[in-house]
Design an enzyme around this catalytic site. Structure first.
Site, PDB file in Angstrom:
ATOM      1  N   GLU A   1      -8.511 -19.424  29.603  1.00  0.00           N
ATOM      2  CA  GLU A   1      -7.101 -19.701  29.926  1.00  0.00           C
ATOM      3  C   GLU A   1      -6.642 -18.551  30.798  1.00  0.00           C
ATOM      4  O   GLU A   1      -6.328 -17.474  30.279  1.00  0.00           O
ATOM      5  CB  GLU A   1      -6.259 -19.761  28.637  1.00  0.00           C
ATOM      6  N   CYS A  38       2.132 -16.964  32.076  1.00  0.00           N
ATOM      7  CA  CYS A  38       1.111 -17.487  32.994  1.00  0.00           C
ATOM      8  C   CYS A  38       1.640 -18.688  33.760  1.00  0.00           C
ATOM      9  O   CYS A  38       1.165 -18.983  34.844  1.00  0.00           O
ATOM     10  CB  CYS A  38      -0.145 -17.845  32.218  1.00  0.00           C
TER      11      CYS A  38
HETATM   12  P1  NAD Z   1      -6.703  -9.052  30.796  1.00  0.00           P
HETATM   13  O1  NAD Z   1      -7.703  -9.961  31.378  1.00  0.00           O
HETATM   14  O2  NAD Z   1      -6.574  -7.702  31.368  1.00  0.00           O
HETATM   15  O3  NAD Z   1      -6.970  -8.834  29.229  1.00  0.00           O
HETATM   16  C1  NAD Z   1      -6.990  -9.901  28.331  1.00  0.00           C
HETATM   17  C2  NAD Z   1      -7.778  -9.513  27.104  1.00  0.00           C
HETATM   18  O4  NAD Z   1      -9.141  -9.322  27.459  1.00  0.00           O
HETATM   19  C3  NAD Z   1      -7.336  -8.229  26.445  1.00  0.00           C
HETATM   20  O5  NAD Z   1      -7.373  -8.410  25.044  1.00  0.00           O
HETATM   21  C4  NAD Z   1      -8.402  -7.236  26.881  1.00  0.00           C
HETATM   22  O6  NAD Z   1      -8.579  -6.162  26.001  1.00  0.00           O
HETATM   23  C5  NAD Z   1      -9.616  -8.110  26.887  1.00  0.00           C
HETATM   24  N1  NAD Z   1     -10.728  -7.647  27.721  1.00  0.00           N
HETATM   25  C6  NAD Z   1     -10.681  -6.911  28.857  1.00  0.00           C
HETATM   26  N2  NAD Z   1     -11.919  -6.741  29.347  1.00  0.00           N
HETATM   27  C7  NAD Z   1     -12.778  -7.381  28.509  1.00  0.00           C
HETATM   28  C8  NAD Z   1     -14.179  -7.573  28.482  1.00  0.00           C
HETATM   29  N3  NAD Z   1     -14.975  -7.099  29.440  1.00  0.00           N
HETATM   30  N4  NAD Z   1     -14.710  -8.292  27.473  1.00  0.00           N
HETATM   31  C9  NAD Z   1     -13.935  -8.802  26.512  1.00  0.00           C
HETATM   32  N5  NAD Z   1     -12.592  -8.653  26.468  1.00  0.00           N
HETATM   33  C10 NAD Z   1     -12.016  -7.954  27.471  1.00  0.00           C
HETATM   34  O7  NAD Z   1      -5.330  -9.846  30.857  1.00  0.00           O
HETATM   35  P2  NAD Z   1      -3.894  -9.304  30.489  1.00  0.00           P
HETATM   36  O8  NAD Z   1      -3.468  -8.380  31.567  1.00  0.00           O
HETATM   37  O9  NAD Z   1      -3.876  -8.839  29.077  1.00  0.00           O
HETATM   38  O10 NAD Z   1      -3.033 -10.648  30.531  1.00  0.00           O
HETATM   39  C11 NAD Z   1      -2.369 -11.108  31.656  1.00  0.00           C
HETATM   40  C12 NAD Z   1      -3.111 -12.276  32.257  1.00  0.00           C
HETATM   41  O11 NAD Z   1      -3.241 -13.308  31.283  1.00  0.00           O
HETATM   42  C13 NAD Z   1      -2.346 -12.911  33.401  1.00  0.00           C
HETATM   43  O12 NAD Z   1      -3.234 -13.215  34.447  1.00  0.00           O
HETATM   44  C14 NAD Z   1      -1.794 -14.181  32.788  1.00  0.00           C
HETATM   45  O13 NAD Z   1      -1.523 -15.198  33.715  1.00  0.00           O
HETATM   46  C15 NAD Z   1      -2.887 -14.552  31.858  1.00  0.00           C
HETATM   47  N6  NAD Z   1      -2.412 -15.485  30.831  1.00  0.00           N
HETATM   48  C16 NAD Z   1      -2.897 -16.755  30.829  1.00  0.00           C
HETATM   49  C17 NAD Z   1      -2.426 -17.669  29.895  1.00  0.00           C
HETATM   50  C18 NAD Z   1      -2.952 -19.079  29.857  1.00  0.00           C
HETATM   51  O14 NAD Z   1      -2.747 -19.745  28.848  1.00  0.00           O
HETATM   52  N7  NAD Z   1      -3.605 -19.575  30.887  1.00  0.00           N
HETATM   53  C19 NAD Z   1      -1.471 -17.274  28.956  1.00  0.00           C
HETATM   54  C20 NAD Z   1      -0.997 -15.975  28.987  1.00  0.00           C
HETATM   55  C21 NAD Z   1      -1.492 -15.080  29.933  1.00  0.00           C
END
Ligand code: NAD
Length: 524
Positions: free
Chosen positions: A237, A271
């Site tokens: 997502e 998002c």
């Molecule tokens: P991010 O990708 O930086 O982090 C998300 C999660 O992934 C965090 O818990 C982080 O610790 C973890 N993570 C980071 N690197 C990892 C790895 N290598 N392996 C496993 N886990 C890892 O995203 P963010 O900055 O926390 O969130 C914002 C983003 O999320 C925006 O792009 C937003 O659009 C998106 N988002 C999407 C939805 C949806 O339903 N499509 C909903 C909310 C947010």
């Protein structure tokens, strides 16, 4: 959020910039222990009836209802949301999801009979929905409780154990454990592991049976690459760049209010926020005038917020410093290329308080119309025709959500059908997310997989196809021995049953012959 060499991460209140506490990366020993426990508890969850699982989840609902004000305050301290945003998009949404799934889960997970073709006469076909095992849920920082709990609850309802790793930016340390322990929810069915991507990598190496990831496109690709080594299925997502298309027959007052909410709610850090607004030329000037006027009247986040007061601000704080920098970079890039900022445009200095911002004279050469801005910024662009609006909306690497605004519902539906996204609202924005009966997920760089709705339970299930035959003295016509007679009869079935010259009487006669051969021609 800051990481030190000793792998501790500071959690900061974005409103005041004060340090709240710190978390530590989960050690390898702890990861192993968590997965051992998850694997031990899972068969117990699998053995429970769906009704028993629903009853467990209702304990979470009751606890959240009872303690919602304290829970909201925790969420606001770490995200900087306005209190109303927190109430609607975290607390209310979680309760609503549980209420819908209370009724939906027994129906959706019930084994289903499906049709059996006439050539398999005498047999029955069924689909059984079984758990996958242990699900790893990785949420982002923008909806820390909702994105952690909702997929976890759906995975549990489907019979799985869950390990959830909250974002290191907004970990809400101890809150999920408190909800689980104090509500009396089944022990160890949902476990929490804290840390950044470093911990995320360890958790994937522990080989969960599925990963449900919500976050950025960049991290989604890393997770998919790591998961591919073990063939772990993933739901991704990811981010979005939602377009709102506004036709000139709409009620401008209502639409301006709707677009402002879609663009500014949760400080624009959803998002499916309005990230691009296309307005038809006939109302463009009036629309821009009104949205600027109304945006200036909103109360932005500020340093002296009383977070217990639902009126302390309308538009919440930008949660992270890196997000403020992205917003500033997009605005700077747009202005350098000829865009005009009509209100807002820069943060209150040395803070993360960013006022609602409207930008015009934007083009698709600017980052603000291409990349995810994730802030309280609405860029508005003029269009002439329906075809142009569709082309502009689809001119994006993302495909998460969007909206079409028109009094003419036939036109709105026609345009909605041409927008390449996973979600879409007509005469509203993001409202499809408000209905837990609807599936949610993206297309293109916004990811794949669906959660919520029926698909939200199927995504955490092994849909096992089962064919039930009876014991008998006959053998099936396609079994050995292979003979010319059998071959000819099987070939005749194709003509009499499937071809355009089909003849069901002839097919029945062939069926009888094949059946009698099945009684006679056997390998003894
Ligand atoms: P991010 O990708 O930086 O982090 C998300 C999660 O992934 C965090 O818990 C982080 O610790 C973890 N993570 C980071 N690197 C990892 C790895 N290598 N392996 C496993 N886990 C890892 O995203 P963010 O900055 O926390 O969130 C914002 C983003 O999320 C925006 O792009 C937003 O659009 C998106 N988002 C999407 C939805 C949806 O339903 N499509 C909903 C909310 C947010």
């Amino acid at each position: 959020m800051e990481t030190t060499a000793t792998q501790t991460i500071d959690v900061v209140n974005p409103i005041t910039l004060e340090k709240l506490y710190h978390i530590e990366e989960t050690s390898q020993e702890k990861v192993d222990q968590i997965f051992k426990t998850a694997r031990e508890v899972q068969p117990k969850i699998e053995d429970m009836s769906v009704e028993q699982r629903v009853n467990e989840v209702l304990k979470i609902r009751d606890y959240i209802i009872e303690n919602r004000e304290a829970i909201l305050t925790r969420i606001i301290q770490e995200t900087g949301k306005s209190r109303v945003d927190g109430m609607t998009s975290e607390v209310f949404e979680i309760i609503d999801v549980i209420d819908v799934f209370r009724k939906l889960t027994p129906k959706v997970l019930k084994s289903k009979s499906v049709a059996t073709p006439i050539v398999l006469v005498g047999k029955k076909s069924e689909v059984w929905y079984e758990p996958l095992g242990t699900i790893l849920v990785i949420p982002p920082w923008n909806y820390p409780l909702y994105q952690a709990l909702v997929p976890s609850i759906m995975a549990f309802l489907s019979g799985n154990s869950v390990v959830v790793k909250p974002s290191e930016v907004t970990p809400l340390q101890g809150l999920i454990e408190e909800i689980i322990d104090k509500s009396g929810f089944m022990k160890n069915a949902i476990q929490v592991a804290y840390g950044s991507g470093i911990t995320g990598v360890k958790l994937i190496d522990a080989q969960p049976d599925k990963i449900h990831f919500t976050g950025s496109c960049k991290t989604g690709k890393k997770i998919m690459a790591q998961a591919s080594q073990y063939l772990i299925p993933v739901d991704l997502e990811l981010g979005g760049k939602d377009a709102a298309i506004v036709f000139d027959d709409i009620n401008i007052e209502r639409t301006v209010n709707g677009i402002m909410w879609g663009g500014y709610t949760t400080g624009g850090q959803s998002c499916t926020s309005v990230e691009r607004c296309y307005v038809q030329e006939g109302i463009y000037d009036k629309f821009v005038e009104m949205i600027v006027d109304r945006s200036k009247k909103l109360r932005p986040s500020h340093a002296n917020r009383n977070i217990e007061d639902p009126e302390d601000c309308d538009v919440g704080t930008v949660t992270t410093e890196f997000q403020v920098k992205i917003i500033e970079d997009h605005i700077k890039d747009a202005v350098e290329k000829g865009a005009k900022v009509l209100c807002g445009g820069s943060r209150e200095s040395n803070t993360r308080h960013f006022p609602p911002t409207v930008i015009v004279d934007v083009t698709h050469d600017m980052k603000i119309m291409i990349d995810e801005t994730f802030g309280p910024v609405i860029p508005v662009m003029k269009f002439k025709t329906e075809e142009e609006a569709i082309r502009l909306a689809n001119d994006s690497e993302y495909g998460l959500g969007g909206s079409v605004w028109s009094k003419n519902l036939t036109r709105a539906r026609r345009v909605a059908g041409k927008i390449k996204t996973g979600n879409l609202s007509i005469n509203n924005h993001m409202l499809n997310e408000g209905n837990p009966n609807l599936p949610f997920g993206g297309t293109k760089n916004s990811g794949f997989g669906r959660y919520k709705g029926d698909l939200g339970l199927y995504t955490f299930s092994n849909a096992k196809s089962v064919l039930v035959d009876k014991d008998s003295s006959n053998i099936d016509p396609n079994w050995y021995p292979f003979t010319k007679t059998k071959y000819t009869l099987l070939s005749q079935i194709i003509d009499h049953l499937f071809s355009r010259k089909k003849n069901l009487i002839k097919f029945a006669l062939v069926g009888l012959k094949i059946n009698s051969i099945g009684k006679k021609e056997k390998l003894n």
